[in-house]
Design an enzyme around this catalytic site. Structure first.
Site, PDB file in Angstrom:
ATOM      1  N   HIS A 214     -77.811 -72.611  28.236  1.00  0.00           N
ATOM      2  CA  HIS A 214     -78.252 -71.744  27.178  1.00  0.00           C
ATOM      3  C   HIS A 214     -77.193 -71.069  26.434  1.00  0.00           C
ATOM      4  O   HIS A 214     -76.133 -70.650  27.096  1.00  0.00           O
ATOM      5  CB  HIS A 214     -79.369 -70.916  27.702  1.00  0.00           C
TER       6      HIS A 214
ATOM      7  N   CYS B  56     -79.160 -69.125  19.911  1.00  0.00           N
ATOM      8  CA  CYS B  56     -79.657 -69.789  21.065  1.00  0.00           C
ATOM      9  C   CYS B  56     -80.522 -70.845  20.413  1.00  0.00           C
ATOM     10  O   CYS B  56     -80.541 -72.177  21.028  1.00  0.00           O
ATOM     11  CB  CYS B  56     -80.176 -69.296  22.101  1.00  0.00           C
TER      12      CYS B  56
ATOM     13  N   HIS C  91     -85.913 -66.481  23.765  1.00  0.00           N
ATOM     14  CA  HIS C  91     -84.706 -67.186  24.204  1.00  0.00           C
ATOM     15  C   HIS C  91     -85.030 -68.769  24.380  1.00  0.00           C
ATOM     16  O   HIS C  91     -86.018 -69.188  24.923  1.00  0.00           O
ATOM     17  CB  HIS C  91     -84.186 -66.544  25.597  1.00  0.00           C
TER      18      HIS C  91
END
Length: 241
Positions: free
Chosen positions: A83, A172, A71
């Site tokens: 994010h 992401c 991530h």
């Protein structure tokens, strides 16, 4: 047809992602460079726990290795991280207080399936979710030099809000690479596509697919729902190989 193919590719990406690092040769192996197949191997020392004191600069790219994926986020300063995360809730309510609560696994999964996401700002601790953080590790693999920290952070701040989501085309990693390098890219997706192409090039998979299709026709009977995939999928793989 294109939407169906994209949906199937995304599901395959999600299921196969955990095996990519072991199936694909590490970047630079042909040139004799040190392997970079795992992000945590890029740092000389293991990433410290999320709660450990770190001095992040505005515009830094933060990575959190998960079980199935990595991530990414952009540090904005004052312990805040922007994010992109899948989230179904913005499609169901306009209550900002509820939306700002930490995204649960259920919200995340439903967001992936519905292709809904949001670029949101959370604390470093909530972003890391108890995992270690890697700092600007992608700079070593990116094809472009990073923009100034202030420009990176401003790009991230301008994009905050609801967005569409795709595991393959808008995740992401696309968000942070656009902010930091000026061009959206996902190395995780690139590795998955290389792995998928290697499967297609292996003509043994064509034969196996055809045999499974014939077996399904024997077991389920001949109908449009069984005969069409049995003929179309092996033919497509054969032409692509």
């Amino acid at each position: 047809m294109l939407d169906t193919l994209t949906f199937l590719l995304e599901r395959l990406f999600l299921l196969a992602h955990i095996k990519l690092s072991s199936l694909l040769p590490p970047p630079g192996a042909e040139r004799g460079e040190p392997p970079l197949s795992r992000r945590c191997e890029r740092d000389e020392a293991p990433a410290p726990p999320a709660g450990a004191p770190r001095r992040f600069q505005r515009g830094d790219l933060l990575e959190v290795p998960r079980t199935l994926f990595t991530h990414f986020g952009i540090y904005l300063g004052d312990n805040r991280v922007a994010h992109l995360i899948p989230d179904i809730l913005p499609a169901l309510t306009t209550d900002a207080r509820q939306i700002q609560e930490m995204v649960t696994n259920t919200r995340l999964l439903l967001g992936v399936l519905s292709k809904r996401a949001s670029i949101r700002v959370d604390s470093v601790e909530d972003f890391a979710y108890g995992a270690g953080i890697l700092l600007n590790a992608m700079d070593r693999a990116a094809r472009r030099s990073p923009l100034s920290g202030e420009e990176v952070a401003r790009r991230a701040e301008r994009l905050v809000g609801s967005v569409s989501y795709s595991l393959l085309w808008n995740n992401c990693e696309h968000f942070v690479t656009y902010c930091r390098y000026g061009s959206a890219q996902s190395l995780q997706t690139d590795r998955f596509c290389e792995w998928l192409k290697s499967l297609i090039r292996d003509q043994r998979n064509v034969v196996l697919t055809a045999l499974l299709g014939l077996l399904s026709m024997v077991c389920l009977g001949i109908s449009s729902s069984t005969a069409l995939p049995t003929l179309l999928i092996p033919f497509t793989l054969w032409m692509a190989s």
